[in-house]
Design an enzyme around this catalytic site. Sequence first.
Site, PDB file in Angstrom:
ATOM      1  N   GLY A 114      62.419-101.927 -53.729  1.00 44.80           N
ATOM      2  CA  GLY A 114      63.216-101.422 -53.128  1.00 44.80           C
ATOM      3  C   GLY A 114      64.059-101.974 -51.362  1.00 44.80           C
ATOM      4  O   GLY A 114      63.848-102.237 -50.933  1.00 44.80           O
ATOM      5  N   PHE A 135      62.599-100.043 -48.662  1.00 39.49           N
ATOM      6  CA  PHE A 135      61.303-100.783 -47.867  1.00 39.49           C
ATOM      7  C   PHE A 135      61.277-102.342 -48.094  1.00 39.49           C
ATOM      8  O   PHE A 135      60.527-102.805 -46.932  1.00 39.49           O
ATOM      9  CB  PHE A 135      60.116-100.183 -48.335  1.00 39.49           C
ATOM     10  CG  PHE A 135      59.352 -99.714 -47.621  1.00 39.49           C
ATOM     11  CD1 PHE A 135      58.009-101.108 -47.398  1.00 39.49           C
ATOM     12  CD2 PHE A 135      59.041 -98.945 -46.203  1.00 39.49           C
ATOM     13  CE1 PHE A 135      57.098-101.505 -46.600  1.00 39.49           C
ATOM     14  CE2 PHE A 135      57.729 -99.667 -45.103  1.00 39.49           C
ATOM     15  CZ  PHE A 135      57.091-100.405 -45.518  1.00 39.49           C
ATOM     16  N   LYS A 170      59.567-104.890 -51.412  1.00 40.70           N
ATOM     17  CA  LYS A 170      58.761-105.826 -52.699  1.00 40.70           C
ATOM     18  C   LYS A 170      57.001-105.269 -52.361  1.00 40.70           C
ATOM     19  O   LYS A 170      56.173-104.566 -51.565  1.00 40.70           O
ATOM     20  CB  LYS A 170      58.185-106.819 -52.675  1.00 40.70           C
ATOM     21  CG  LYS A 170      59.652-107.634 -52.941  1.00 40.70           C
ATOM     22  CD  LYS A 170      59.742-109.381 -52.928  1.00 40.70           C
ATOM     23  CE  LYS A 170      60.618-109.859 -53.025  1.00 40.70           C
ATOM     24  NZ  LYS A 170      60.554-111.462 -53.448  1.00 40.70           N
ATOM     25  N   VAL A 171      56.819-104.434 -53.666  1.00 37.20           N
ATOM     26  CA  VAL A 171      55.480-104.000 -54.482  1.00 37.20           C
ATOM     27  C   VAL A 171      55.004-104.600 -55.033  1.00 37.20           C
ATOM     28  O   VAL A 171      55.488-105.523 -56.177  1.00 37.20           O
ATOM     29  CB  VAL A 171      55.876-102.187 -54.678  1.00 37.20           C
ATOM     30  CG1 VAL A 171      54.316-102.062 -55.242  1.00 37.20           C
ATOM     31  CG2 VAL A 171      56.220-101.624 -53.874  1.00 37.20           C
ATOM     32  N   ASP A 216      63.093 -86.724 -49.686  1.00 36.20           N
ATOM     33  CA  ASP A 216      63.613 -87.891 -50.222  1.00 36.20           C
ATOM     34  C   ASP A 216      63.613 -88.051 -51.476  1.00 36.20           C
ATOM     35  O   ASP A 216      62.688 -88.906 -51.726  1.00 36.20           O
ATOM     36  CB  ASP A 216      63.501 -88.769 -49.797  1.00 36.20           C
ATOM     37  CG  ASP A 216      64.081 -90.564 -50.395  1.00 36.20           C
ATOM     38  OD1 ASP A 216      65.038 -90.686 -50.480  1.00 36.20           O
ATOM     39  OD2 ASP A 216      63.901 -91.963 -50.322  1.00 36.20           O
TER      40      ASP A 216
END
Length: 427
Positions: free
Chosen positions: A111, A113, A115-116, A232
């Site tokens: 996203g 921010f 990677k996860v 958000d």
Amino acid sequence: MTKEVKSVTKSEKPWRPITTKCCSVEDSVILGINFGRKSGTSELMSKNIAPLPSFRRLAYSGHLSNLSSCSSQRINEDLAQSFGPDLIDFQLSELKVITQNFCRSYLLGAGGFGKVHKGYVDENFKSGLKAQAVAVKHLDIEGLQGHREWLSEVIFLGQLRHKNLVKLIGYCCEDEKRLLVYEFMPKGSLENHLFKRLSLSMPWGTRLKIAIGAAKGLAFLHGAETPVIYRDFKTSNILLDSDFTAKLSDFGLAKMGPEGSDTHVTTRVMGTYGYAAPEYVSTGHLTTKSDVYSFGVVLLELLTGRRSMEKSRPKGEQHLVDWTMPYLSSSRKLRYIIDPRLGGQYSVKGAKYMAQLALQCVSLNPKDRPKMPMVVQTLEGLQNHKDMAIACGLWPPPNTKTSRVNGNSAKGRGYCKPSPVAPVRKT
């Protein structure tokens, strides 16, 4: 996140933040939260409130360009003194081990921010950490708000403990690397279930359970002595446990609410278009009622199976709130916009109550929007409705003849007549 924790005692002093030497006052944002109980606060608001940490100071720069003047060692010292054993300070090498060097096959998503990745830890990996799957979020160093959002997440989720907020296990601050380690949520996000899995449909009861859990998460945030504005709230930030328990994630944009005689917080507009309250978009004035509007949009998504914004649809149907508005107050018209993937398997009364609640939440006048405890109470009451629509198939558009469908009357095909609905109480 499932354990209850006691509330703040009167003997504890509220935290009064001062800036660290690494950040200038002009460029810093200072966060302080007093989680004492409000007088007259309901049980929903008063339990599961985290004890106030004895913070020394926490401040952070709003620009990545300032990171060079603030060493990772200094940040780690401040965080360690503030949170102690409640949050684990991971080394980058440790996170590489548990994610197989951030292997592509472990990638959960990406996203704004960064990677996860999914990771695994065993009982011998680190003291104080039980064997479990985790989610590791890696800051995109090119992001404009990366460091600000990273530290905001640490500060808020380091203090907040509630079963409907995702649990932050620890963090990593090493040179210019910024990572966060969360509990792993096996069912992913509400967004994926509603919009990206075309072969599956979420049952009505599951949608209602998720709405209740997310509402409780927001109610907890708003119920602090100094309210926290999430800012958000959207389907991609609602994560789901193995039993579809909803937990709010991503606190990078969260803000402290107004204090004293102030009625709002003025801030630059950030968030996601389609979910943001109109008064916030136009003025920058942020209140807890801004979150309530966003919650109403998500209720509409649960009802219709449509996204808040869809540019691919006809012009009059692109903005979900505008498109659904003419249908929400009419029992007769609401059936036209119910998610067809439900196949008619939903509570008729429950859908009408939810639609009326959503209509109140997205009111253009913030004062007309309900408070989150009332939203929780209303949604929990819908669990008692066992009446289920008995028909499958789509209702024809309202501008066509509805008396007969394929040569058969609607009544003959088993479409049930909506029941009258009592109005939802306002606060």
